[in-house]
Design an enzyme around this catalytic site. Structure first.
Site, short mmCIF file in Angstrom:
data_model
loop_
_atom_site.label_atom_id
_atom_site.label_comp_id
_atom_site.label_asym_id
_atom_site.label_seq_id
_atom_site.Cartn_x
_atom_site.Cartn_y
_atom_site.Cartn_z
N PRO A 58 -57.79 18.24 -43.71
CA PRO A 58 -57.24 18.24 -45.07
C PRO A 58 -57.87 17.23 -46.03
O PRO A 58 -57.54 17.23 -47.21
CB PRO A 58 -55.75 17.95 -44.86
CG PRO A 58 -55.69 17.22 -43.56
CD PRO A 58 -56.81 17.79 -42.73
N GLU A 62 -64.44 17.58 -54.21
CA GLU A 62 -64.87 18.90 -53.79
C GLU A 62 -63.93 19.37 -52.69
O GLU A 62 -63.63 18.60 -51.77
CB GLU A 62 -66.30 18.88 -53.26
CG GLU A 62 -67.34 18.59 -54.31
CD GLU A 62 -67.89 17.18 -54.23
OE1 GLU A 62 -67.62 16.50 -53.22
OE2 GLU A 62 -68.57 16.76 -55.17
N ALA A 77 -60.81 32.33 -31.35
CA ALA A 77 -60.30 32.01 -32.68
C ALA A 77 -61.05 32.82 -33.73
O ALA A 77 -62.11 33.38 -33.45
CB ALA A 77 -60.47 30.52 -32.96
N GLU A 131 -58.31 38.81 -32.60
CA GLU A 131 -59.36 37.88 -32.15
C GLU A 131 -59.40 37.78 -30.63
O GLU A 131 -60.47 37.71 -30.04
CB GLU A 131 -59.17 36.50 -32.78
CG GLU A 131 -59.52 36.45 -34.25
CD GLU A 131 -61.01 36.66 -34.55
OE1 GLU A 131 -61.85 36.50 -33.63
OE2 GLU A 131 -61.33 36.98 -35.69
N GLU A 147 -72.58 37.25 -32.74
CA GLU A 147 -71.75 36.49 -31.82
C GLU A 147 -72.36 36.50 -30.42
O GLU A 147 -72.86 37.53 -29.96
CB GLU A 147 -70.32 37.04 -31.76
CG GLU A 147 -69.50 36.72 -32.99
CD GLU A 147 -68.05 37.16 -32.88
OE1 GLU A 147 -67.18 36.38 -33.31
OE2 GLU A 147 -67.79 38.26 -32.37
N ARG A 201 -72.42 27.91 -31.51
CA ARG A 201 -72.05 27.45 -32.84
C ARG A 201 -73.29 26.92 -33.54
O ARG A 201 -73.81 25.86 -33.19
CB ARG A 201 -70.97 26.38 -32.76
CG ARG A 201 -69.63 26.89 -32.26
CD ARG A 201 -69.08 27.95 -33.18
NE ARG A 201 -67.71 28.31 -32.82
CZ ARG A 201 -66.99 29.12 -33.54
NH1 ARG A 201 -67.47 29.68 -34.62
NH2 ARG A 201 -65.76 29.40 -33.16
#
Length: 178
Positions: free
Chosen positions: A110, A34, A72, A88, A136, A60
């Site tokens: 990765p 996946e 970011a 940003e 936010e 978050r």
């Protein structure tokens, strides 16, 4: 990726997509992975004239914490990374930069995602007004560069992109050859 890889989209969200890749390896074994498909993102090391970096406290929801991190965000379709960095920085901190330059890039994780993080340095900062998106909850905290690096060392900054970008800035710009 093997030439006979089959791809099946299993999720198509607004932030990312998920593909299932299937193929047969050299020993005839069926392989399945996946992969999170992400449009790419930027992070910005905003440096003030008094040697502070613009950090933010950002809520978050994925980890249910307010993290100390660099500004970011993800790339919009067709948006060049430098333009995203400028956007940003202004949205999340209110600051505008007279100079923005590329510092580098890296894959965030990765092993399962293709997100490429572009890192920029912003200088010649002028304060302005934040333009936060709905949902936010961001507070701007300029922190002395040395203090931010100590926070990384003590584990107080735990956001991977911020750790990487701060260390890249320290190593390549402040401490390294010009």
């Amino acid at each position: 990726m093997p030439a006979t890889t089959q791809t099946r989209r299993v999720y198509d969200g607004t932030l990312f997509k998920v593909d299932v890749l299937s193929w047969t390896d050299g020993q005839g074994r069926a392989i399945r992975r996946e992969v999170v498909r992400h449009p790419g993102a930027v992070t910005v090391v905003g440096v003030t004239g008094d040697d502070h970096v613009l950090m933010i406290r950002n809520r978050r929801v994925a980890v249910d914490e307010r993290l100390c991190e660099l500004p970011a965000g993800k790339l919009e379709p067709g948006e060049p990374p430098e333009a995203a960095a400028v956007r940003e920085l202004a949205e999340e901190t209110g600051y505008r930069a007279s100079r923005v330059r590329r510092l580098g890039e890296f894959y965030t994780s990765p092993g399962f995602a293709d997100e490429l993080m572009h890192v920029y340095v912003a200088e010649g900062l002028e304060p302005g007004r934040q333009r936060l998106e709905p949902g936010e909850d961001i507070n701007v905290e300029p922190i002395a560069l040395a203090a931010a690096l100590d926070m990384v060392r003590r584990g107080e900054i735990r956001d991977g992109k911020s750790i990487a970008a701060l260390l890249m800035y320290w190593t390549f710009v402040r401490n390294g050859p010009e």
